[in-house]
Design a protein around this motif. Sequence first.
Motif, PDB file in Angstrom:
ATOM      1  N   ALA A   9       0.831  -1.204   0.000  1.00  0.00           N
ATOM      2  CA  ALA A   9       0.000   0.000   0.000  1.00  0.00           C
ATOM      3  C   ALA A   9       0.865   1.253   0.000  1.00  0.00           C
ATOM      4  O   ALA A   9       0.567   2.224  -0.699  1.00  0.00           O
ATOM      5  CB  ALA A   9      -0.944  -0.009   1.200  1.00  0.00           C
ATOM      6  N   VAL A  10       1.949   1.218   0.768  1.00  0.00           N
ATOM      7  CA  VAL A  10       2.862   2.359   0.824  1.00  0.00           C
ATOM      8  C   VAL A  10       3.504   2.592  -0.545  1.00  0.00           C
ATOM      9  O   VAL A  10       3.551   3.720  -1.044  1.00  0.00           O
ATOM     10  CB  VAL A  10       3.938   2.143   1.918  1.00  0.00           C
ATOM     11  CG1 VAL A  10       5.046   3.185   1.818  1.00  0.00           C
ATOM     12  CG2 VAL A  10       3.296   2.174   3.296  1.00  0.00           C
ATOM     13  N   VAL A  11       3.963   1.534  -1.180  1.00  0.00           N
ATOM     14  CA  VAL A  11       4.585   1.667  -2.501  1.00  0.00           C
ATOM     15  C   VAL A  11       3.576   2.172  -3.525  1.00  0.00           C
ATOM     16  O   VAL A  11       3.865   3.094  -4.301  1.00  0.00           O
ATOM     17  CB  VAL A  11       5.224   0.331  -2.946  1.00  0.00           C
ATOM     18  CG1 VAL A  11       5.674   0.393  -4.395  1.00  0.00           C
ATOM     19  CG2 VAL A  11       6.395  -0.029  -2.030  1.00  0.00           C
ATOM     20  N   LEU A  12       2.387   1.579  -3.544  1.00  0.00           N
ATOM     21  CA  LEU A  12       1.364   2.015  -4.500  1.00  0.00           C
ATOM     22  C   LEU A  12       0.933   3.458  -4.237  1.00  0.00           C
ATOM     23  O   LEU A  12       0.674   4.217  -5.179  1.00  0.00           O
ATOM     24  CB  LEU A  12       0.164   1.085  -4.472  1.00  0.00           C
ATOM     25  CG  LEU A  12       0.381  -0.295  -5.080  1.00  0.00           C
ATOM     26  CD1 LEU A  12      -0.856  -1.173  -4.891  1.00  0.00           C
ATOM     27  CD2 LEU A  12       0.733  -0.183  -6.559  1.00  0.00           C
ATOM     28  N   ALA A  13       0.840   3.837  -2.978  1.00  0.00           N
ATOM     29  CA  ALA A  13       0.488   5.223  -2.646  1.00  0.00           C
ATOM     30  C   ALA A  13       1.557   6.180  -3.153  1.00  0.00           C
ATOM     31  O   ALA A  13       1.243   7.250  -3.682  1.00  0.00           O
ATOM     32  CB  ALA A  13       0.288   5.372  -1.136  1.00  0.00           C
ATOM     33  N   MET A  65       6.299   9.999   2.821  1.00  0.00           N
ATOM     34  CA  MET A  65       4.969  10.542   3.109  1.00  0.00           C
ATOM     35  C   MET A  65       3.937   9.427   3.219  1.00  0.00           C
ATOM     36  O   MET A  65       3.112   9.422   4.151  1.00  0.00           O
ATOM     37  CB  MET A  65       4.576  11.520   2.003  1.00  0.00           C
ATOM     38  CG  MET A  65       3.269  12.205   2.197  1.00  0.00           C
ATOM     39  SD  MET A  65       3.067  13.395   0.839  1.00  0.00           S
ATOM     40  CE  MET A  65       1.378  13.854   1.091  1.00  0.00           C
ATOM     41  N   ALA A  66       3.960   8.468   2.303  1.00  0.00           N
ATOM     42  CA  ALA A  66       3.002   7.362   2.333  1.00  0.00           C
ATOM     43  C   ALA A  66       3.208   6.499   3.571  1.00  0.00           C
ATOM     44  O   ALA A  66       2.237   6.046   4.191  1.00  0.00           O
ATOM     45  CB  ALA A  66       3.139   6.527   1.062  1.00  0.00           C
ATOM     46  N   TYR A  67       4.459   6.271   3.956  1.00  0.00           N
ATOM     47  CA  TYR A  67       4.745   5.481   5.151  1.00  0.00           C
ATOM     48  C   TYR A  67       4.190   6.168   6.394  1.00  0.00           C
ATOM     49  O   TYR A  67       3.540   5.533   7.231  1.00  0.00           O
ATOM     50  CB  TYR A  67       6.249   5.235   5.300  1.00  0.00           C
ATOM     51  CG  TYR A  67       6.571   4.457   6.544  1.00  0.00           C
ATOM     52  CD1 TYR A  67       6.467   3.078   6.556  1.00  0.00           C
ATOM     53  CD2 TYR A  67       6.940   5.106   7.712  1.00  0.00           C
ATOM     54  CE1 TYR A  67       6.736   2.346   7.715  1.00  0.00           C
ATOM     55  CE2 TYR A  67       7.206   4.394   8.869  1.00  0.00           C
ATOM     56  CZ  TYR A  67       7.106   3.014   8.863  1.00  0.00           C
ATOM     57  OH  TYR A  67       7.365   2.315  10.011  1.00  0.00           O
ATOM     58  N   VAL A  68       4.440   7.461   6.523  1.00  0.00           N
ATOM     59  CA  VAL A  68       3.946   8.207   7.686  1.00  0.00           C
ATOM     60  C   VAL A  68       2.416   8.202   7.694  1.00  0.00           C
ATOM     61  O   VAL A  68       1.791   7.996   8.744  1.00  0.00           O
ATOM     62  CB  VAL A  68       4.515   9.640   7.701  1.00  0.00           C
ATOM     63  CG1 VAL A  68       3.829  10.504   8.754  1.00  0.00           C
ATOM     64  CG2 VAL A  68       6.019   9.610   7.935  1.00  0.00           C
ATOM     65  N   LEU A  69       1.805   8.396   6.539  1.00  0.00           N
ATOM     66  CA  LEU A  69       0.349   8.378   6.463  1.00  0.00           C
ATOM     67  C   LEU A  69      -0.202   7.009   6.869  1.00  0.00           C
ATOM     68  O   LEU A  69      -1.174   6.925   7.616  1.00  0.00           O
ATOM     69  CB  LEU A  69      -0.121   8.750   5.052  1.00  0.00           C
ATOM     70  CG  LEU A  69      -1.630   8.755   4.816  1.00  0.00           C
ATOM     71  CD1 LEU A  69      -2.341   9.685   5.791  1.00  0.00           C
ATOM     72  CD2 LEU A  69      -1.926   9.132   3.378  1.00  0.00           C
ATOM     73  N   ALA A  70       0.431   5.940   6.403  1.00  0.00           N
ATOM     74  CA  ALA A  70      -0.010   4.591   6.782  1.00  0.00           C
ATOM     75  C   ALA A  70       0.159   4.372   8.286  1.00  0.00           C
ATOM     76  O   ALA A  70      -0.712   3.792   8.940  1.00  0.00           O
ATOM     77  CB  ALA A  70       0.770   3.542   5.993  1.00  0.00           C
ATOM     78  N   MET A 132      -3.533   8.872  -1.787  1.00  0.00           N
ATOM     79  CA  MET A 132      -2.686   7.995  -0.971  1.00  0.00           C
ATOM     80  C   MET A 132      -3.513   7.353   0.148  1.00  0.00           C
ATOM     81  O   MET A 132      -3.410   6.150   0.388  1.00  0.00           O
ATOM     82  CB  MET A 132      -1.525   8.776  -0.351  1.00  0.00           C
ATOM     83  CG  MET A 132      -0.394   9.093  -1.251  1.00  0.00           C
ATOM     84  SD  MET A 132       0.889   9.940  -0.279  1.00  0.00           S
ATOM     85  CE  MET A 132       2.302   9.702  -1.326  1.00  0.00           C
ATOM     86  N   ALA A 133      -4.311   8.171   0.836  1.00  0.00           N
ATOM     87  CA  ALA A 133      -5.129   7.662   1.939  1.00  0.00           C
ATOM     88  C   ALA A 133      -6.141   6.635   1.450  1.00  0.00           C
ATOM     89  O   ALA A 133      -6.408   5.639   2.143  1.00  0.00           O
ATOM     90  CB  ALA A 133      -5.843   8.820   2.636  1.00  0.00           C
ATOM     91  N   LEU A 134      -6.689   6.843   0.276  1.00  0.00           N
ATOM     92  CA  LEU A 134      -7.626   5.898  -0.302  1.00  0.00           C
ATOM     93  C   LEU A 134      -6.954   4.539  -0.537  1.00  0.00           C
ATOM     94  O   LEU A 134      -7.492   3.495  -0.156  1.00  0.00           O
ATOM     95  CB  LEU A 134      -8.189   6.451  -1.612  1.00  0.00           C
ATOM     96  CG  LEU A 134      -9.156   5.550  -2.371  1.00  0.00           C
ATOM     97  CD1 LEU A 134     -10.438   5.356  -1.574  1.00  0.00           C
ATOM     98  CD2 LEU A 134      -9.457   6.155  -3.734  1.00  0.00           C
ATOM     99  N   ILE A 135      -5.780   4.571  -1.123  1.00  0.00           N
ATOM    100  CA  ILE A 135      -5.045   3.323  -1.383  1.00  0.00           C
ATOM    101  C   ILE A 135      -4.686   2.641  -0.073  1.00  0.00           C
ATOM    102  O   ILE A 135      -4.907   1.428   0.093  1.00  0.00           O
ATOM    103  CB  ILE A 135      -3.787   3.612  -2.229  1.00  0.00           C
ATOM    104  CG1 ILE A 135      -4.200   4.050  -3.634  1.00  0.00           C
ATOM    105  CG2 ILE A 135      -2.863   2.399  -2.271  1.00  0.00           C
ATOM    106  CD1 ILE A 135      -3.097   4.633  -4.460  1.00  0.00           C
ATOM    107  N   ILE A 136      -4.149   3.395   0.867  1.00  0.00           N
ATOM    108  CA  ILE A 136      -3.773   2.825   2.162  1.00  0.00           C
ATOM    109  C   ILE A 136      -5.003   2.285   2.885  1.00  0.00           C
ATOM    110  O   ILE A 136      -4.976   1.210   3.469  1.00  0.00           O
ATOM    111  CB  ILE A 136      -3.021   3.879   3.001  1.00  0.00           C
ATOM    112  CG1 ILE A 136      -1.639   4.143   2.379  1.00  0.00           C
ATOM    113  CG2 ILE A 136      -2.902   3.443   4.454  1.00  0.00           C
ATOM    114  CD1 ILE A 136      -0.956   5.396   2.869  1.00  0.00           C
TER     115      ILE A 136
END
Length: 141
Positions: A9-13, A65-70, A132-136
């Motif tokens: 999810a992080v990579v895809l985001a 950013m995606a990692y922190v959001l996840a 990003m949030a949607l994917i995560i």
Amino acid sequence: MSVEINAWAVVLAAVSSMFVGSVWYMPNVFGNAWMKFTKTKMGKGASPAKMAWMYGSVFVASLVMAYVLAHVSYLANQFFGNSFLMDSMWTGFWLWLGFTASRLYVHDTFEERRKKLTLINAGHELVTVLVMALIIGLMKP
């Protein structure tokens, strides 16, 4: 307490942020206005090595950013207990508002940038974070 994160999810985001940016800053979307306001001529005269560095470093920043959001989405979900998707989306929105939009406004105000430029960039960041949030949120750990 351990935080669970879906690495895919992080990579895809992070990948999605590159897609959102490429669409958002297309000349017919906001690209022409952005280049006018920033006096930037994207890609003109830049060496392949410089372009590789720019896109590579931007992708790494998107991964962070995606990692922190996840990470924060997981914590929010543990606290609020709503659906993971809902908690991820709200977390993305509040992080964008509290950290990205507000800081962008402060910097642009002191740099005397045009309000339209601030709106273009803040809008881009909002869409980026929400995608990003949607994917995560859809790829719960």
